[in-house]
Motif scaffolding. Structure first.
Motif, PDB file in Angstrom:
ATOM      1  N   HIS A 201      41.598  37.839  25.740  1.00 12.04           N
ATOM      2  CA  HIS A 201      41.529  36.584  26.499  1.00 12.04           C
ATOM      3  C   HIS A 201      42.895  35.907  26.578  1.00 12.04           C
ATOM      4  O   HIS A 201      43.214  35.298  27.605  1.00 12.04           O
ATOM      5  CB  HIS A 201      40.499  35.639  25.864  1.00 12.04           C
TER       6      HIS A 201
ATOM      7  N   CYS B  27      44.718  37.948  29.354  1.00 15.30           N
ATOM      8  CA  CYS B  27      44.181  37.807  30.715  1.00 15.30           C
ATOM      9  C   CYS B  27      44.132  36.352  31.172  1.00 15.30           C
ATOM     10  O   CYS B  27      44.349  36.072  32.362  1.00 15.30           O
ATOM     11  CB  CYS B  27      42.792  38.441  30.793  1.00 15.30           C
ATOM     12  N   ASP B  28      43.859  35.416  30.259  1.00 12.29           N
ATOM     13  CA  ASP B  28      43.778  34.009  30.663  1.00 12.29           C
ATOM     14  C   ASP B  28      45.155  33.456  31.027  1.00 12.29           C
ATOM     15  O   ASP B  28      45.302  32.704  31.993  1.00 12.29           O
ATOM     16  CB  ASP B  28      43.151  33.168  29.547  1.00 12.29           C
TER      17      ASP B  28
ATOM     18  N   LYS C 107      46.274  35.000  34.307  1.00 12.10           N
ATOM     19  CA  LYS C 107      45.302  34.888  35.396  1.00 12.10           C
ATOM     20  C   LYS C 107      45.899  34.373  36.713  1.00 12.10           C
ATOM     21  O   LYS C 107      45.650  34.955  37.775  1.00 12.10           O
ATOM     22  CB  LYS C 107      44.146  33.987  34.958  1.00 12.10           C
TER      23      LYS C 107
ATOM     24  N   GLU D  60      45.945  36.828  40.045  1.00 13.18           N
ATOM     25  CA  GLU D  60      45.303  36.471  41.317  1.00 13.18           C
ATOM     26  C   GLU D  60      46.275  36.584  42.483  1.00 13.18           C
ATOM     27  O   GLU D  60      45.886  36.964  43.583  1.00 13.18           O
ATOM     28  CB  GLU D  60      44.736  35.044  41.235  1.00 13.18           C
TER      29      GLU D  60
ATOM     30  N   ARG E  53      36.927  38.750  38.996  1.00 10.88           N
ATOM     31  CA  ARG E  53      37.738  37.644  39.489  1.00 10.88           C
ATOM     32  C   ARG E  53      36.853  36.421  39.656  1.00 10.88           C
ATOM     33  O   ARG E  53      35.711  36.513  40.121  1.00 10.88           O
ATOM     34  CB  ARG E  53      38.393  37.999  40.824  1.00 10.88           C
ATOM     35  N   GLU E  54      37.377  35.262  39.276  1.00 10.12           N
ATOM     36  CA  GLU E  54      36.607  34.030  39.344  1.00 10.12           C
ATOM     37  C   GLU E  54      36.309  33.668  40.796  1.00 10.12           C
ATOM     38  O   GLU E  54      37.188  33.736  41.667  1.00 10.12           O
ATOM     39  CB  GLU E  54      37.382  32.888  38.687  1.00 10.12           C
TER      40      GLU E  54
ATOM     41  N   THR F   7      40.202  43.903  33.790  1.00  9.98           N
ATOM     42  CA  THR F   7      41.290  43.334  34.574  1.00  9.98           C
ATOM     43  C   THR F   7      42.326  44.392  34.923  1.00  9.98           C
ATOM     44  O   THR F   7      42.821  44.459  36.054  1.00  9.98           O
ATOM     45  CB  THR F   7      41.963  42.190  33.795  1.00  9.98           C
TER      46      THR F   7
END
Length: 411
Positions: free
Chosen positions: A80, A83-84, A87, A91, A102-103, A228
């Protein structure tokens, strides 16, 4: 970054890591003693001595049998963090037609994109559009770990200055180290089985398991860094097809759909040998058994749905699982049904949610009518939202107060 700021970062990541998984075995074990464990993790990360050593594997049967690898809670925090933090830049890098992990995107968004492409290419379903559907065989088990690591490295190098400005100058090199230990953790060398071993021989082909792969080949399904990373893994091919070749291509994990007008059918098919060559260079190959090219009016199956010009319906396998699951719940005794009430509501509403996103109103009624009469003493049917809800006297709050003789104002 000071220890206070670093600990605050780890704490916020810990909360996002446990989201929706708070009652997992390793999540509860970590949370019971989280302050010293998080401090120890912070010191190990500062010294760069942390390694992901405790992994566990199990099999899932829905929608088909798959091998899943997961790691200890501290290892999930590492995923996390990586990836966070990355992010926003991930994107920017991923093509808009890559929908997995993907959010704000997902399987339904991918289905909607394919429907929109078919409508536009066929000029409102008045002309012929060709659907070229392809699938990648053994996408995760055959992935090259070195190449996946290089995807993260190139991303970090590309946005090095922006990452350093937002955090600290040490962050880019720290993220590179995290990517290395997350991807090269070699879970097949140190793991615990949580599904009987004989089921691997029954349901998992040897080439579909990373337990049978050489070092550096295969990434585990179930890890956030893997999910991811696999989006970045074939991102160049998605860009090539859409931007350089001008072919509308929608990709969700290992499934791809190309929508082309009749005049470009031959051109699109001529691109496939080059696509195969590009993927083969990364250790990925197409599944010849799941490839087809046909007119749009014949429909296609994509992500568990049958897409036709006049309807989008849930595939028969998912619908059969839905009815089988309801039948299992209906056979429970009255006491067991009351105990499983919350889980039952979640299960039923997950299926009604799938059906509402498709033209399956009749199946929603079949689902509602298949519930045994015992359930309706605690539940009501919400006609507007097309789902089951608890009666006011049997909500979770009321049942909790009754069970423990509580007088709660709010929960």
């Amino acid at each position: 970054m000071t220890e206070v700021l670093f600990f605050a970062l780890l704490l916020s990541v810990m909360f996002s890591t446990r989201k929706n998984k708070r009652y997992g075995r390793d999540s509860m074990a970590f949370e019971m003693n989280w302050p010293p464990l998080l401090v120890r993790l912070m010191h190990e990360l500062n010294a760069r001595t942390f390694r992901i050593l405790h992994n566990y594997t199990f099999l899932v049967s829905i929608p088909k049998w798959r091998e899943i690898f997961a790691t200890e809670f501290a290892g999930r925090i590492i995923d996390h963090i990586l990836c966070d933090i990355l992010k926003p830049w991930i994107e920017q890098t991923l093509h808009p037609r890559t929908f997995n992990n993907r959010e704000g995107m997902g399987s339904q968004a991918a289905i909607n994109q394919v429907i929109e492409d078919i409508c536009e290419v066929s000029n409102g379903y008045t002309e012929t559009a060709w659907i070229i559907k392809w699938d990648l065989a053994g996408f995760f088990p055959n992935a090259n770990c070195d190449y996946m690591e290089s995807c993260f490295m190139r991303l970090i190098d590309r946005f090095h200055d922006e990452i350093a400005d937002k955090y600290r100058s040490f962050m880019p090199s720290f993220l590179k180290w995290l990517a290395m230990i997350a991807i090269h953790c070699c879970p097949a060398k140190h793991y615990e089985r949580r599904t009987p071993k004989y089921l691997w021989g029954v349901h998992i082909k040897p080439e579909k398991s990373i337990l049978n792969k050489p070092d550096g080949i295969g990434v585990p399904i179930g890890r956030m860094s893997s999910q991811t990373g696999m989006g970045l893994y074939i991102n160049d091919e998605v860009i090539w097809l859409n931007e350089d070749c001008g072919i509308r291509t929608t990709v969700f994990m290992d499934d791809g759909v190309m929508v082309v007008p009749d005049r470009l059918k031959g051109y699109a098919l001529s691109l496939l040998p080059e696509l195969r060559r590009r993927l083969a260079a990364k250790g990925v190959k197409m599944n010849d058994k799941k490839f087809y090219c046909q007119q749009h009016w014949k429909g296609l199956e994509f992500l568990g749905s049958h897409i036709h010009p006049w309807s989008v319906i849930l595939n028969d396998a998912t619908w059969a699982r839905c009815l089988a699951r309801i039948d299992e719940y209906n056979k429970l005794s009255t006491v067991e049904k009351y105990r499983e009430l919350d889980r039952f509501i979640s299960t039923i509403n997950s299926y009604t949610g799938l059906l509402k996103n498709r033209t399956s109103y009749q199946r929603i009624m079949v689902l509602r009518d298949s519930l045994s009469q015992d359930w309706w003493q605690w539940l009501d049917w919400d006609t507007r939202r097309q789902c089951v809800i608890s009666k006011p006297q049997h909500t979770f709050r009321q049942r909790l107060c009754k069970k423990y003789n509580l007088k709660l104002k709010r929960i």
